[in-house]
Design an enzyme around this catalytic site. Structure first.
Site, PDB file in Angstrom:
ATOM      1  N   CYS A 155     -60.995 -31.710 -72.755  1.00  0.00           N
ATOM      2  CA  CYS A 155     -60.775 -33.066 -72.260  1.00  0.00           C
ATOM      3  C   CYS A 155     -61.632 -33.975 -73.130  1.00  0.00           C
ATOM      4  O   CYS A 155     -62.863 -33.852 -73.142  1.00  0.00           O
ATOM      5  CB  CYS A 155     -61.213 -33.143 -70.800  1.00  0.00           C
ATOM      6  SG  CYS A 155     -61.190 -34.801 -70.104  1.00  0.00           S
ATOM      7  N   CYS A 178     -56.405 -37.536 -76.417  1.00  0.00           N
ATOM      8  CA  CYS A 178     -56.435 -37.121 -75.013  1.00  0.00           C
ATOM      9  C   CYS A 178     -55.598 -35.854 -74.946  1.00  0.00           C
ATOM     10  O   CYS A 178     -54.481 -35.827 -75.487  1.00  0.00           O
ATOM     11  CB  CYS A 178     -55.825 -38.220 -74.139  1.00  0.00           C
ATOM     12  SG  CYS A 178     -55.511 -37.715 -72.437  1.00  0.00           S
TER      13      CYS A 178
HETATM   14  N1  DGL Z   1     -57.234 -34.878 -70.556  1.00  0.00           N
HETATM   15  C1  DGL Z   1     -58.217 -35.916 -70.523  1.00  0.00           C
HETATM   16  C2  DGL Z   1     -58.654 -36.305 -71.927  1.00  0.00           C
HETATM   17  O1  DGL Z   1     -58.443 -35.562 -72.861  1.00  0.00           O
HETATM   18  C3  DGL Z   1     -57.844 -37.193 -69.841  1.00  0.00           C
HETATM   19  C4  DGL Z   1     -57.223 -37.214 -68.534  1.00  0.00           C
HETATM   20  C5  DGL Z   1     -58.007 -37.991 -67.519  1.00  0.00           C
HETATM   21  O2  DGL Z   1     -58.081 -39.222 -67.590  1.00  0.00           O
HETATM   22  O3  DGL Z   1     -58.539 -37.309 -66.673  1.00  0.00           O
HETATM   23  O4  DGL Z   1     -59.240 -37.345 -72.115  1.00  0.00           O
END
Ligand code: DGL
Length: 270
Positions: A77, A190
């Site tokens: 993430c 993301c």
């Molecule tokens: N998957 C998360 C990232 O890579 C973002 C998702 C979220 O906002 O929780 O930033």
């Protein structure tokens, strides 16, 4: 190309976006056991406070590491990595690596020195990104696009909903035709946004799309080679998924998780 590491790897994300990362890394490191952990109560992280996020991740990691012997933790993430990675490494005694927006790699690809980073609000407005943008500003223009709307959309699609991707078209309609004033290289900053790679290639035909997930896997392979001493006798079990609260809605995700290769969806208390 694949490597034969037999590790116990925890992959963490706020939601299901990390499954896209799991899919990619599993192809490269197929003999490892994977523990996919998502914070279905805290999702999304892209608009939450840093302390809220780091407190939750610390509890989640501790809880998983009590249940399983984990050799490597990957924070799949970008938001959580940017906001919490240094703190997690200070406070926890496990090998932890994060997924970060591949901005420096993008500078190697751009021809017109104009790059775009597409990411969550927290990532786009972070000190980490503004430092990089400042450092590169002598040569590169970096257009920053925050979108929580795309995070929600990707999460829903990953959950199995059939939804229109028109928000993606809306964001990028203005760049359909290449010209000097638009970025020629787009970074997906993301983990959820990997889902849109082929759509973006279709919308932005002449542009280069950089998926930070894929770029990070190279760093992870090096990190494992240099830092991880693991038990060669790790037995192959099946990949397990964990969430933090097993609501009716979450139980329905078992089907999606099975499709990705997880035999069971478990719950941890934090
Ligand atoms: N998957 C998360 C990232 O890579 C973002 C998702 C979220 O906002 O929780 O930033």
């Amino acid at each position: 190309m694949y490597v034969k590491y037999k590790l116990n790897i925890m992959i963490f994300d706020s939601g299901l976006g990390g499954l896209l990362f799991y899919n990619q890394i599993k192809r490269i490191i197929p003999y490892s056991n994977y523990f996919y952990v998502f914070d279905n109560t805290g999702f999304p992280y892209g608009n939450k406070d840093k302390n809220y996020i780091s407190n939750r991740i610390i509890k989640i990691i501790n809880s998983i590491c009590k249940l399983n012997k984990i050799d490597l933790i990957i924070i799949a993430c970008n938001t959580a990595s940017i906001l919490t990675l240094s703190e997690l490494r200070k406070l926890l005694d496990y090998p932890i690596i994060g997924v970060l927006p591949a901005i420096r790699i993008a500078t190697k690809f751009t021809k017109n020195n104009h790059i775009c980073l597409l990411a969550t609000n927290n990532t786009i407005y972070s000190a980490y990104i503004s430092n990089i943008v400042d450092k590169l500003s002598y040569k590169y223009t970096i257009t920053l696009i925050p979108s929580m709307q795309l995070v929600y959309l990707a999460e829903k699609i990953l959950q199995g909903y059939y939804l229109s991707i028109s928000p993606l078209y809306k964001i990028f309609a203005m760049w359909k035709d290449s010209n000097k004033n638009t970025p020629d290289t787009i970074i997906l900053g993301c983990t959820h946004f990997s889902l849109f790679t082929s759509n973006l290639l279709h919308i932005l035909k002449k542009k280069i799309i950089i998926d930070s997930n894929i770029i990070t896997i190279n760093f992870i392979l090096n990190f494992i080679k240099n830092n991880i001493h693991y038990n060669q006798n790790n037995r192959f079990i099946y990949d397990k998924a964990y969430c933090v609260s097993l609501t009716k809605k979450t139980k329905n995700l078992s089907i999606v998780l099975k499709y990705y290769g997880f035999e069971s969806l478990n719950v941890i208390s934090i």
